[in-house]
Design a protein around this motif. Structure first.
Motif, PDB file in Angstrom:
ATOM      1  N   PRO A  51       0.805  -1.225   0.000  1.00 21.03           N
ATOM      2  CA  PRO A  51       0.000   0.000   0.000  1.00 21.03           C
ATOM      3  C   PRO A  51       0.832   1.266   0.000  1.00 21.03           C
ATOM      4  O   PRO A  51       0.470   2.260  -0.632  1.00 21.03           O
ATOM      5  N   SER A  52       1.980   1.243   0.694  1.00 23.80           N
ATOM      6  CA  SER A  52       2.823   2.428   0.724  1.00 23.80           C
ATOM      7  C   SER A  52       3.416   2.712  -0.652  1.00 23.80           C
ATOM      8  O   SER A  52       3.454   3.860  -1.104  1.00 23.80           O
ATOM      9  N   HIS A  53       3.872   1.668  -1.331  1.00 28.66           N
ATOM     10  CA  HIS A  53       4.427   1.880  -2.678  1.00 28.66           C
ATOM     11  C   HIS A  53       3.351   2.325  -3.667  1.00 28.66           C
ATOM     12  O   HIS A  53       3.632   3.091  -4.597  1.00 28.66           O
ATOM     13  N   THR A  54       2.137   1.853  -3.481  1.00 26.78           N
ATOM     14  CA  THR A  54       1.053   2.318  -4.355  1.00 26.78           C
ATOM     15  C   THR A  54       0.815   3.806  -4.150  1.00 26.78           C
ATOM     16  O   THR A  54       0.550   4.548  -5.112  1.00 26.78           O
ATOM     17  N   THR A  55       0.915   4.261  -2.913  1.00 27.45           N
ATOM     18  CA  THR A  55       0.811   5.698  -2.633  1.00 27.45           C
ATOM     19  C   THR A  55       1.964   6.458  -3.267  1.00 27.45           C
ATOM     20  O   THR A  55       1.771   7.521  -3.877  1.00 27.45           O
ATOM     21  N   ILE A  56       3.180   5.946  -3.148  1.00 24.91           N
ATOM     22  CA  ILE A  56       4.346   6.601  -3.747  1.00 24.91           C
ATOM     23  C   ILE A  56       4.174   6.727  -5.254  1.00 24.91           C
ATOM     24  O   ILE A  56       4.477   7.776  -5.844  1.00 24.91           O
ATOM     25  N   MET A  57       3.683   5.686  -5.889  1.00 20.93           N
ATOM     26  CA  MET A  57       3.593   5.651  -7.353  1.00 20.93           C
ATOM     27  C   MET A  57       2.376   6.381  -7.904  1.00 20.93           C
ATOM     28  O   MET A  57       2.337   6.710  -9.096  1.00 20.93           O
ATOM     29  N   SER A  58       1.386   6.636  -7.055  1.00 19.44           N
ATOM     30  CA  SER A  58       0.148   7.244  -7.551  1.00 19.44           C
ATOM     31  C   SER A  58      -0.093   8.661  -7.047  1.00 19.44           C
ATOM     32  O   SER A  58      -0.708   9.478  -7.744  1.00 19.44           O
ATOM     33  N   GLY A  59       0.326   8.954  -5.806  1.00 21.51           N
ATOM     34  CA  GLY A  59      -0.053  10.211  -5.188  1.00 21.51           C
ATOM     35  C   GLY A  59      -1.436  10.143  -4.574  1.00 21.51           C
ATOM     36  O   GLY A  59      -2.033  11.176  -4.261  1.00 21.51           O
ATOM     37  N   TRP A  60      -1.959   8.935  -4.403  1.00 20.92           N
ATOM     38  CA  TRP A  60      -3.250   8.717  -3.756  1.00 20.92           C
ATOM     39  C   TRP A  60      -3.032   8.062  -2.404  1.00 20.92           C
ATOM     40  O   TRP A  60      -2.144   7.223  -2.238  1.00 20.92           O
ATOM     41  N   ASP A  61      -3.860   8.431  -1.431  1.00 20.44           N
ATOM     42  CA  ASP A  61      -3.812   7.778  -0.136  1.00 20.44           C
ATOM     43  C   ASP A  61      -4.505   6.415  -0.217  1.00 20.44           C
ATOM     44  O   ASP A  61      -5.330   6.173  -1.108  1.00 20.44           O
ATOM     45  N   PRO A  62      -4.197   5.503   0.724  1.00 16.81           N
ATOM     46  CA  PRO A  62      -4.729   4.135   0.654  1.00 16.81           C
ATOM     47  C   PRO A  62      -6.244   4.014   0.527  1.00 16.81           C
ATOM     48  O   PRO A  62      -6.714   3.184  -0.265  1.00 16.81           O
ATOM     49  N   PRO A  63      -7.045   4.806   1.241  1.00 17.84           N
ATOM     50  CA  PRO A  63      -8.492   4.631   1.066  1.00 17.84           C
ATOM     51  C   PRO A  63      -8.959   4.915  -0.354  1.00 17.84           C
ATOM     52  O   PRO A  63      -9.990   4.399  -0.782  1.00 17.84           O
ATOM     53  N   ARG A  64      -8.192   5.747  -1.091  1.00 18.59           N
ATOM     54  CA  ARG A  64      -8.606   6.064  -2.458  1.00 18.59           C
ATOM     55  C   ARG A  64      -8.092   5.030  -3.455  1.00 18.59           C
ATOM     56  O   ARG A  64      -8.815   4.604  -4.351  1.00 18.59           O
ATOM     57  N   HIS A  65      -6.823   4.623  -3.309  1.00 21.59           N
ATOM     58  CA  HIS A  65      -6.337   3.627  -4.279  1.00 21.59           C
ATOM     59  C   HIS A  65      -6.757   2.207  -3.905  1.00 21.59           C
ATOM     60  O   HIS A  65      -6.688   1.297  -4.731  1.00 21.59           O
ATOM     61  N   GLY A  66      -7.223   1.999  -2.667  1.00 20.32           N
ATOM     62  CA  GLY A  66      -7.837   0.729  -2.310  1.00 20.32           C
ATOM     63  C   GLY A  66      -6.906  -0.348  -1.816  1.00 20.32           C
ATOM     64  O   GLY A  66      -7.348  -1.435  -1.468  1.00 20.32           O
ATOM     65  N   ILE A  67      -5.592  -0.080  -1.761  1.00 20.88           N
ATOM     66  CA  ILE A  67      -4.654  -1.088  -1.278  1.00 20.88           C
ATOM     67  C   ILE A  67      -4.397  -0.811   0.194  1.00 20.88           C
ATOM     68  O   ILE A  67      -3.644   0.093   0.548  1.00 20.88           O
ATOM     69  N   ARG A  68      -5.027  -1.593   1.057  1.00 18.68           N
ATOM     70  CA  ARG A  68      -4.971  -1.320   2.488  1.00 18.68           C
ATOM     71  C   ARG A  68      -4.026  -2.264   3.223  1.00 18.68           C
ATOM     72  O   ARG A  68      -3.648  -2.010   4.359  1.00 18.68           O
ATOM     73  N   GLU A  69      -3.663  -3.390   2.581  1.00 17.35           N
ATOM     74  CA  GLU A  69      -2.736  -4.363   3.159  1.00 17.35           C
ATOM     75  C   GLU A  69      -1.920  -4.976   2.035  1.00 17.35           C
ATOM     76  O   GLU A  69      -2.287  -4.895   0.865  1.00 17.35           O
TER      77      GLU A  69
END
Length: 650
Positions: free
Chosen positions: A86-104
């Motif tokens: 989830p942290s890398h998805t935030t780094i790569m997108s600029g979206w927080d976890p509740p928005r990009h949906g990757i919570r674990e």
């Protein structure tokens, strides 16, 4: 500047007004300059306080510290979530976890609506490549979208126990690709060494025997420095934006947590962030709080990529000494909820203060109290109330955009657990949301018990899980692991515990799968098939595992081959075929007298199943009709040799 980029500038005012009014979103402005290449280095499980440039006196990171002298050092950067994917998805997108949906980790696949830097760079004509070091970031989970090269060569589904590689091997893989690039490029290099278990190589193992985590940090620093030095000598960094950041930290016993995932204290959330602009020769220190959510919008603006809605903001003004206003940074951990049925944790960092929304709320001044020992909720109730309202408003703006969940098969669970990512199912305590702070003592015993189970010491693990069940008697994950403990010695008891796990969490896919498989193996085919139907009412079988097990139940019950194939085909429509699926197809081919087709299916099985499973085929009575076929025995003997080598390597 291209006509397309000019068009984006014309759209900025309209988009900005629209999105600023929609839940606090921000739009990254286009930025006109000679677009640089980009080297993004992410350091897994890396605490900021181990770096000299962040005040450490341990002398672990001379190469990073040297880089920092010519870069911007963000003194207070927070991860959005203390887990890798989830942290890398935030780094790569600029979206927080509740928005990009990757919570674990490995919870869900990154959805197609989530903007990813690699896709944007590829569209803009950049060469794109990633070199990762952990099973958690396999491209199959969506994070690899947009990369023309995604190097994960260390992972082979036939050997699910090999789940990571060391920095030297990742750097060795990345350097040749980087050196041969002629045009613009975007390269992500992921280094994983400080993750548990801490096993630094010589000479770091001896030098840091008292603190192997520090040894891993020192080794990683050396290898990253080797890569940067090689690229600098080759002139590859002359027009390159370099970003170095951690994805999350490590508790190391702080607040009672040994590793990470559960809490959102500074030990796991405060990470290094260093950014060096092309040609930059003078360092800068920035004290204002920022988040990893700001990395993607910063890169987009510097490189002139298209404007993208973001939960963060571009840090370019801070990098160039211009006036800017930091915005609050969102934090979360869903680990307690998903694995134990405890309360989720949400947090907000604003200025020097952090507020944590929990059954027992917390407020800290992280500048004067970085260890977060003094909860200020009672001393400063007005600030606590204001930050709570701001956090609740932030949460209310999120709309999840993820795809269906990816549920893990047994091999993937083994890989996940070997990294310390234990659990993997949503739990619901039944006793209301307990504050994780009150349950952390239980976590140590839980980790110990799962570790024993991984080692095959079920007899030693069982009494620990029994004790934990008495403390949290509605926790489905505890019943699941208790069932694991008793599978070999008391099938009836194991079945009962799997039923308990499903009772307390009707969406517990792994519990369904294990119970169905046990019943198939015991000849309870009718019950197994019925349980499969029940499971499909509660879970999304996106891995196809339940359909495959239902096909096995039909086969063992003597059903027509066409009916069995129907369920196998349903499974293959959901996901790539597994070893269990190919094995059943081979048996169906044998049943029809087609030995050639059977061997072809077993050859396919050998490419996705561990060698030990292929080796065992030679001892199974159902494959005796292939006993005289040289191709079959060559397959089995090769697998036996590979399995023997794997045992010797351990």
């Amino acid at each position: 500047m291209t006509a397309r980029r000019k068009g984006y500038i014309l759209l900025v005012s309209f988009l900005g007004a629209a999105l600023l009014g929609a839940g606090g979103w921000y739009v990254v402005r286009s930025f006109s300059r000679s677009t640089p290449s980009v080297l993004l280095i992410t350091l897994d499980t890396t605490r900021a306080d181990r770096f000299g440039c962040y005040g450490s006196k341990r002398s672990l990171t001379p190469r990073t510290d040297a880089f920092a002298r010519d870069a911007a050092v963000f003194e207070l950067c927070d991860s959005a979530v203390p887990e890798t994917m989830p942290s890398h998805t935030t780094i790569m997108s600029g979206w927080d976890p509740p928005r990009h949906g990757i919570r674990e980790n490995l919870d869900v696949r990154v959805g197609p609506k989530v903007p990813l830097l690699a896709e944007e760079f590829k569209k803009d004509g950049y060469a794109t490549a990633a070199f990762i070091s952990s099973f958690v970031l396999l491209k199959e989970y969506g994070i690899g979208r947009g990369f023309q090269v995604y190097n994960q060569s260390f992972y082979d589904p036939r050997h699910p126990d090999v789940v990571e590689r060391t920095s030297d091997k990742t750097v060795d893989a990345a350097i040749p690709w980087l050196l041969k690039q002629k045009g613009r490029w975007f390269c992500w290099v992921h280094l994983y060494d400080p993750h548990f278990p801490y096993t630094p190589p010589p000479p770091y193992a001896a030098k840091y025997a008292h603190d192997p985590y520090d040894g891993e940090i020192a080794f990683m620093d050396h290898e990253m420095g080797r890569m940067l030095s090689t690229l600098a000598k080759a002139g590859k960094l002359d027009n390159t934006l370099v970003v170095i950041c951690g994805d999350h930290g490590e508790s190391l016993g702080d607040h009672g947590e040994e590793t990470h995932k559960l809490f959102i204290y500074q030990a796991t959330m405060h990470v290094p962030l260093l950014i060096r602009l092309p040609g930059q020769q003078k360092g800068r220190r920035i004290a204002a709080p920022v988040g990893l959510v700001d990395v993607a919008p910063t890169i987009r603006e510097i490189c002139g990529l298209a404007p993208v809605p973001t939960d963060g903001q571009s840090l370019l003004p801070a990098l160039t000494g211009q006036s800017w206003t930091p915005r609050p940074v969102y934090l979360e951990s869903m680990n307690g909820l998903y694995n134990f049925g405890w309360a989720p944790l949400y947090g907000l960092v604003e200025g020097r203060f952090k507020y944590i929304l929990a059954p027992k709320p917390e407020l800290y001044d992280v500048v004067s109290d970085p260890g977060e020992h003094h909860n200020l909720v009672q001393q400063d109730p007005q600030r606590a109330s204001m930050m709570k309202k701001a956090l609740q408003t932030e949460i209310s703006t999120f709309v999840e955009t993820h795809e269906k969940a990816i549920h893990l098969d047994n091999a993937e669970l083994k890989s996940l657990e070997s990294l310390g990512y234990i659990g993997g199912a949503v739990g619901k305590s039944g006793k209301g949301y307990r504050d994780p702070k009150d349950m952390v003592g239980m976590l140590s015993d839980y980790t110990k018990a799962v570790t024993l189970l991984q080692r095959g010491e079920e007899k030693a693990a069982a009494p620990i899980f029994d004790k934990l069940v008495k403390e949290d008697s509605s926790n489905p994950v505890l019943y699941y692991y208790l069932a694991n403990c008793y599978e070999k010695v008391d099938l009836h008891r194991a079945e009962g515990y799997y039923k308990k796990a499903i009772q307390f969490n009707p969406s517990f896919q792994q519990a369904y799968e294990r119970l169905i498989q046990l019943w198939v193996e015991q000849g309870k085919s009718k019950q197994a098939f019925q349980l499969g139907h029940l499971a499909l009412e509660h879970v999304e079988d996106v891995r196809g595992r339940i359909h495959v097990l239902m096909a096995w139940a039909l086969y063992r019950s003597g059903a027509e081959s066409a009916q069995v194939r129907t369920y196998l085909d349903k499974a293959s429509a959901l996901a790539p075929e597994s070893g269990l699926s190919y094995k059943l197809r081979a048996l169906l081919a044998l049943k029809s007298g087609n030995k050639d087709a059977a061997i072809k299916m077993l050859e396919k099985m050998s490419k996705v199943a561990p060698p030990v499973e292929i080796a065992m085929l030679g001892r199974e009575k159902q494959f005796e009709p292939l006993g005289e076929d040289e191709r079959f025995w060559l397959l089995v003997l090769t697998a036996r040799r590979e399995a023997s080598k794997a045992r010797s390597a351990r």
